[in-house]
Design a protein around this motif. Sequence first.
Motif, PDB file in Angstrom:
ATOM      1  N   GLN A 154      -1.302  11.839  -0.578  1.00  0.00           N
ATOM      2  CA  GLN A 154      -3.230  10.884  -1.224  1.00  0.00           C
ATOM      3  C   GLN A 154      -4.229  11.108  -0.577  1.00  0.00           C
ATOM      4  N   ASN A 170       5.535   4.854  -2.240  1.00  0.00           N
ATOM      5  CA  ASN A 170       5.372   6.899  -2.246  1.00  0.00           C
ATOM      6  C   ASN A 170       3.906   6.673  -3.256  1.00  0.00           C
ATOM      7  N   ASN A 171       3.829   5.967  -4.426  1.00  0.00           N
ATOM      8  CA  ASN A 171       2.738   6.059  -5.594  1.00  0.00           C
ATOM      9  C   ASN A 171       2.079   4.763  -5.879  1.00  0.00           C
ATOM     10  N   TYR A 172       0.570   4.493  -6.230  1.00  0.00           N
ATOM     11  CA  TYR A 172      -0.086   3.359  -7.138  1.00  0.00           C
ATOM     12  C   TYR A 172       0.748   2.795  -8.140  1.00  0.00           C
ATOM     13  N   ALA A 177       1.807   9.542   2.867  1.00  0.00           N
ATOM     14  CA  ALA A 177       2.457  10.540   1.766  1.00  0.00           C
ATOM     15  C   ALA A 177       1.522  10.690   1.235  1.00  0.00           C
ATOM     16  N   CYS A 189       0.437  -1.786   0.343  1.00  0.00           N
ATOM     17  CA  CYS A 189       0.323  -0.182  -0.006  1.00  0.00           C
ATOM     18  C   CYS A 189       0.722   1.299   0.393  1.00  0.00           C
ATOM     19  N   GLN A 190       0.255   2.473  -0.180  1.00  0.00           N
ATOM     20  CA  GLN A 190       0.865   3.505  -0.453  1.00  0.00           C
ATOM     21  C   GLN A 190       1.178   4.190   1.297  1.00  0.00           C
ATOM     22  N   THR A 238       5.475  -0.526   1.789  1.00  0.00           N
ATOM     23  CA  THR A 238       4.948   0.906   1.753  1.00  0.00           C
ATOM     24  C   THR A 238       5.563   0.996   0.379  1.00  0.00           C
TER      25      THR A 238
END
Length: 311
Positions: free
Chosen positions: A207, A230-232, A205, A200-201, A228
């Motif tokens: 979002q 920091n982006n999808y 971060a 997941c993020q 984790t």
Amino acid sequence: MIGRVKKVADMDWDKLRIFHAVADAGSLTHAGDRLNLSQSAVSRQIRALEESLNATLFHRHARGLILTEQGELLFDATKSMAKRLDAAAARIRDSEEEVFGELRVTTTFGFGTLWLAPRLAALYQKYPDLKVDLMLEERVLDLPMREADVAIRMKEPSQADLIRKRLMTVEMKLYATRAYLDSAGTPQDISDISAHRLICQNISAAQVGASAVLVQHLLAYNPSSLLTVNNYFGVLQGVLHNLGIGVLPDYVTQDFPDLIHVLPDIKSALVPVYLAYPEELRHSQRVAAFRDFVQEEIIAHRKQLRELGIL
């Protein structure tokens, strides 16, 4: 004070143009290269401007030029002028029927990489002379100040003087590959997350809030391992490489239909997706072409989801 204001108002536009180039480049030589002028010619114009204002605009040292406080004030003004001139030029170009020139589009990293960029081929096929500058970042750019022409954001823009259109809604859901589930087992209840790696993020971060709330809820069930990103895009790569169960926006199901939707009752609140652009670009052919393209792609997206029985 009145005399200083009058001097500013009476400044030579050409000198301002040269000053702006020097301030932007931080060097007489580099500015001269941009303007196709000699260094000495640029230097003379800067000295003349400083004399007319009775102010020093640059600190000069061996490594280049640094703006003084007065120089910073003038540079702020010329940057604003440049943006307004760019906007005027864009409106003039857009008065033609042809769709061409640069269109600066800003959106989030996830939506830009996973949904928008893969579809741009259709836009270029229809408008081969269009140049798209795609700016992917979570920071909300200032559209009225022309930091971008069009924005696609995961919430309704709050800036004034914008035309905004709600495009669709997105939900964050749980996905995994068949290979991962065959190896680790398929969770039947949210408590089963404790036996899986969650991708997941990071909740710290940038979002949308709905995603962060879902992730916090899942973390309360103590997944056995955690990745984790920091982006999808990074989350998706982890899922595709069989690392675990990922929290992803549901629009990925169109381009990655082999992903398995896990725990379908577990999802985020609805996240609205808006397209926005400045009021002054209401008649822009480039903006209209992009807006229509996005709407057509969303219609096709929803049709495919219905055919897959997802919508």
